[in-house]
Design an enzyme around this catalytic site. Structure first.
Site, PDB file in Angstrom:
ATOM      1  N   GLY A  48      25.198  44.120  38.016  1.00 18.49           N
ATOM      2  CA  GLY A  48      24.245  43.016  37.853  1.00 18.49           C
ATOM      3  C   GLY A  48      24.616  41.940  36.850  1.00 18.49           C
ATOM      4  N   SER A  77      26.730  49.643  40.712  1.00 17.62           N
ATOM      5  CA  SER A  77      25.994  50.713  41.403  1.00 17.62           C
ATOM      6  C   SER A  77      26.838  51.359  42.504  1.00 17.62           C
ATOM      7  CB  SER A  77      24.685  50.159  41.982  1.00 17.62           C
ATOM      8  OG  SER A  77      24.957  49.026  42.767  1.00 17.62           O
ATOM      9  N   HIS A  97      34.283  45.462  47.333  1.00 14.94           N
ATOM     10  CA  HIS A  97      33.117  45.488  48.210  1.00 14.94           C
ATOM     11  C   HIS A  97      32.400  44.159  48.069  1.00 14.94           C
ATOM     12  CE1 HIS A  97      29.527  46.488  50.287  1.00 14.94           C
ATOM     13  NE2 HIS A  97      28.775  46.575  49.207  1.00 14.94           N
ATOM     14  N   HIS A  99      29.412  41.311  50.299  1.00 22.66           N
ATOM     15  CA  HIS A  99      28.531  41.107  51.451  1.00 22.66           C
ATOM     16  C   HIS A  99      28.902  39.756  52.056  1.00 22.66           C
ATOM     17  CE1 HIS A  99      25.157  44.065  50.017  1.00 22.66           C
ATOM     18  NE2 HIS A  99      26.345  44.638  50.101  1.00 22.66           N
ATOM     19  N   HIS A 171      25.488  47.549  56.586  1.00 17.58           N
ATOM     20  CA  HIS A 171      25.644  47.223  55.170  1.00 17.58           C
ATOM     21  C   HIS A 171      26.651  46.078  54.968  1.00 17.58           C
ATOM     22  CE1 HIS A 171      26.312  49.023  50.851  1.00 17.58           C
ATOM     23  NE2 HIS A 171      26.313  47.715  50.862  1.00 17.58           N
ATOM     24  N   TYR A 229      59.183  38.952  57.998  1.00 15.14           N
ATOM     25  CA  TYR A 229      58.398  37.783  57.624  1.00 15.14           C
ATOM     26  C   TYR A 229      58.445  37.579  56.100  1.00 15.14           C
ATOM     27  CZ  TYR A 229      54.293  34.876  56.812  1.00 15.14           C
ATOM     28  OH  TYR A 229      53.442  33.886  56.397  1.00 15.14           O
TER      29      TYR A 229
HETATM   30 ZN   LIG Z   1      26.680  46.491  49.172  1.00  9.39          ZN
END
Ligand SMILES: [Zn+2]
Length: 232
Positions: A48, A77, A97, A99, A171, A229
């Site tokens: 947070g 979290s 991770h 969103h 999710h 490459y």
């Molecule tokens: Zn999440």
């Protein structure tokens, strides 16, 4: 006092800064961790805290059971998900991770992202996999550890070093790599693949997957012993 984890925390910090810079998250969404395999610990974003006010010293160092080793804030979290993946996937050094919009849309649709073109095949030789939806029992248990288990289940027949990304059904996306920096790169690529696939499907809902000979050509030119490459 200088931390013996200063370098690891700096790696995690720099990789976390890439998340808003690449448009992968708003506010405090998302997290990146950097793993030290020799010491079996990883540094992760605190829970947070806005990216603008984040510092390297704020990164939390935790062990593979998710126990805090060093830090003055609460870790992300999602820490137990990261710990589960480091335990299960040998050779990965960073996890992300987010969103991010398009990848999350596919996760919410509970669909793998189809391999429609060479942009996708340059990075992985299959659809971006999507996990099963988590059961009520699993959610009632240790939710973040169960999220890790969902991902690991999805990779029972896959190599996480060849397919460095996944959608968690309902999710959002997780991506990983040899380093935290490489993990962020894969998260950015995943968002782009998700966006391009969405537009492809909206133009032509019956688009077929790229034929295997083109998939192999594009994947193998960038990966494995015959790669040619780039500039090494
Ligand atoms: Zn999440």
């Amino acid at each position: 006092m200088t931390s013996s984890y200063a370098e690891l925390k700096e790696q995690a910090f720099q990789a976390n800064l890439e998340i808003p810079r690449r448009g992968l998250a708003i506010y405090t969404f998302g997290n990146v961790s950097a793993f030290d395999a020799d010491r079996a610990v990883f540094a992760i974003k605190p829970s947070g805290v806005a990216y603008e006010s984040l510092t390297a010293a704020d990164m939390i160092v935790v062990d593979l059971d998710g126990n805090m080793v060093e830090g003055h804030l609460r870790p992300s979290s999602d820490t137990k998900t990261h710990a589960a993946l480091y335990r299960a996937f040998r050779g990965i050094g960073g996890i992300v991770h987010t969103h991010s919009t398009y990848a999350t849309a596919w996760a919410q649709a509970r669909l793998p992202i189809p391999l429609y073109g060479t942009t996708h095949a340059d990075h992985l030789a299959e659809d971006v996999p999507c996990t099963a939806l988590m059961s009520a029992d699993a959610v009632a248990g240790d939710y973040e550890a169960e999220t890790g288990r969902q991902i690991i289940d999805c990779f029972r027949t896959r190599d996480p070093t060849q397919t460095p990304m996944v959608l968690v059904a309902g999710h959002g996306p997780f991506a990983w790599g040899k380093t935290a920096e490489k993990a962020v790169y894969h998260a950015v690529v995943l968002e782009e693949l998700a966006k391009i696939a969405s537009i492809t499907q909206s133009l032509a809902p019956n688009t077929e997957r790229l034929p295997e000979h083109l998939v192999r050509k594009h994947f193998e030119r960038k990966h494995g012993s015959k790669a040619y490459y780039g500039q090494d």
